[in-house]
Design a protein around this motif. Structure first.
Motif, PDB file in Angstrom:
ATOM      1  N   ILE A 115       3.066  -0.159  -1.672  1.00  0.00           N
ATOM      2  CA  ILE A 115       3.124   0.008  -2.980  1.00  0.00           C
ATOM      3  C   ILE A 115       2.112  -1.112  -3.430  1.00  0.00           C
ATOM      4  O   ILE A 115       1.151  -1.774  -2.738  1.00  0.00           O
ATOM      5  N   LEU A 119       0.376  -2.194  -9.983  1.00  0.00           N
ATOM      6  CA  LEU A 119       2.110  -1.950 -10.609  1.00  0.00           C
ATOM      7  C   LEU A 119       2.255  -3.444 -10.500  1.00  0.00           C
ATOM      8  O   LEU A 119       2.948  -3.550 -11.631  1.00  0.00           O
ATOM      9  N   ILE A 120       2.102  -4.548  -9.704  1.00  0.00           N
ATOM     10  CA  ILE A 120       3.291  -5.773  -9.744  1.00  0.00           C
ATOM     11  C   ILE A 120       2.303  -6.011 -10.830  1.00  0.00           C
ATOM     12  O   ILE A 120       3.054  -6.585 -11.429  1.00  0.00           O
ATOM     13  N   VAL A 123       2.982  -5.352 -13.860  1.00  0.00           N
ATOM     14  CA  VAL A 123       4.426  -5.781 -14.721  1.00  0.00           C
ATOM     15  C   VAL A 123       4.309  -7.057 -14.818  1.00  0.00           C
ATOM     16  O   VAL A 123       5.237  -8.111 -15.955  1.00  0.00           O
ATOM     17  N   ILE A 133      10.102  -7.679 -10.833  1.00  0.00           N
ATOM     18  CA  ILE A 133       8.788  -6.941 -10.151  1.00  0.00           C
ATOM     19  C   ILE A 133       9.808  -6.188  -8.717  1.00  0.00           C
ATOM     20  O   ILE A 133       9.705  -5.124  -8.412  1.00  0.00           O
ATOM     21  N   GLU A 136      11.974  -3.070 -10.398  1.00  0.00           N
ATOM     22  CA  GLU A 136      11.563  -2.530 -11.421  1.00  0.00           C
ATOM     23  C   GLU A 136      10.401  -1.350 -10.340  1.00  0.00           C
ATOM     24  O   GLU A 136       9.630  -0.559 -10.772  1.00  0.00           O
ATOM     25  N   VAL A 137       9.892  -2.460 -10.276  1.00  0.00           N
ATOM     26  CA  VAL A 137       8.863  -1.403  -9.250  1.00  0.00           C
ATOM     27  C   VAL A 137       8.646  -2.095  -7.454  1.00  0.00           C
ATOM     28  O   VAL A 137       8.798  -0.536  -7.244  1.00  0.00           O
ATOM     29  N   LEU A 138       8.871  -2.592  -6.678  1.00  0.00           N
ATOM     30  CA  LEU A 138       9.010  -2.965  -5.266  1.00  0.00           C
ATOM     31  C   LEU A 138       9.418  -2.053  -4.599  1.00  0.00           C
ATOM     32  O   LEU A 138      10.000  -1.065  -4.018  1.00  0.00           O
ATOM     33  N   GLU A 141       9.141   1.977  -6.164  1.00  0.00           N
ATOM     34  CA  GLU A 141       8.394   3.155  -5.100  1.00  0.00           C
ATOM     35  C   GLU A 141       8.469   2.736  -4.516  1.00  0.00           C
ATOM     36  O   GLU A 141       8.159   3.813  -3.577  1.00  0.00           O
TER      37      GLU A 141
END
Length: 217
Positions: A115, A119-120, A123, A133, A136-138, A141
């Motif tokens: 990833i 992006l991290i 956030v 994180i 919503e991201v890890l 994605e």
């Protein structure tokens, strides 16, 4: 092939599917958090902790380094404690799940590490905490890679479940050993191969299509 052997083939197919799906589900539920923990506690992770990361990594590597047939026998006392018996389809789910969990954890770790770090950081800059994180991201994605990795895990479990037939776990492996190998029934052995091939191809194909659909979204 006699009608009796055909019925045994269908029964064994169901046992293999049951073992694969049950142990696969357990490995996903346990392996994904373990993979997240390995990524989060690694150097530069959202919860960097070298000690915890080292311990988790050592445990995962220890289980992955043991051949499945040896792990299968070594876990017989644990299987008896959990299930009450070391024989049968449901008893085989215990060692299968224990073997598959660290395997999937490493696959998940690889997907999560890919990833984009930006992006991290974005956030974090907006005030997001660790759970945000992860949520919503890890996971979102890395989802296509996680699904593809889970598909590979299921295919591996089909082969492992066949190996579990060596100690009376049931399934197609048990049928192939007891009738195809020990009784020299070549037709039974070939029938098991014919059934296993579309089963594995079906799992792989379905997983690939699902991962591709997620990636397009």
């Amino acid at each position: 092939m006699s009608p009796i052997l055909f019925e045994l083939l269908l029964k064994s197919l169901w046992e293999t599917v049951a073992m694969t799906l049950a142990s696969g589900a357990i490995s996903f539920v346990a392996g994904l958090p373990l993979g997240l923990a390995l990524v989060a506690t690694a150097k530069g992770g959202i919860a960097e902790n070298p000690w915890i990361n080292g311990i988790l990594g050592s445990v995962v590597n220890a289980f992955r380094s043991v051949p499945f047939i040896i792990l299968l026998v070594a876990l017989i006392p644990v299987t008896r404690l959990i299930v009450g018996t070391a024989l049968g389809t449901w008893a085989a789910i215990v060692p299968l799940a224990i073997a598959a969990t660290p395997y999937y954890a490493r696959i998940a770790e690889v997907s999560l590490r890919e990833i984009d770090r930006g992006l991290i950081d974005a956030v974090r800059a907006m005030g997001g905490n660790r759970w945000t994180i992860v949520r919503e991201v890890l996971v979102p994605e890395a989802l296509p890679g996680l699904v593809a990795g889970f598909t590979v895990t299921l295919v591996t479990l089909v082969g492992a479940s066949a190996m579990a037939g060596a100690i009376g776990a049931g399934g197609l492996g048990d049928l192939a050993i007891r009738y195809g190998y020990q009784r020299f029934e070549t037709a039974v052995m070939m029938a098991v191969v014919v059934v296993l091939t579309p089963l594995v191809c079906g799992i792989q194909g379905a997983g690939d299509r699902f991962a591709a659909r997620i990636e397009r979204r």
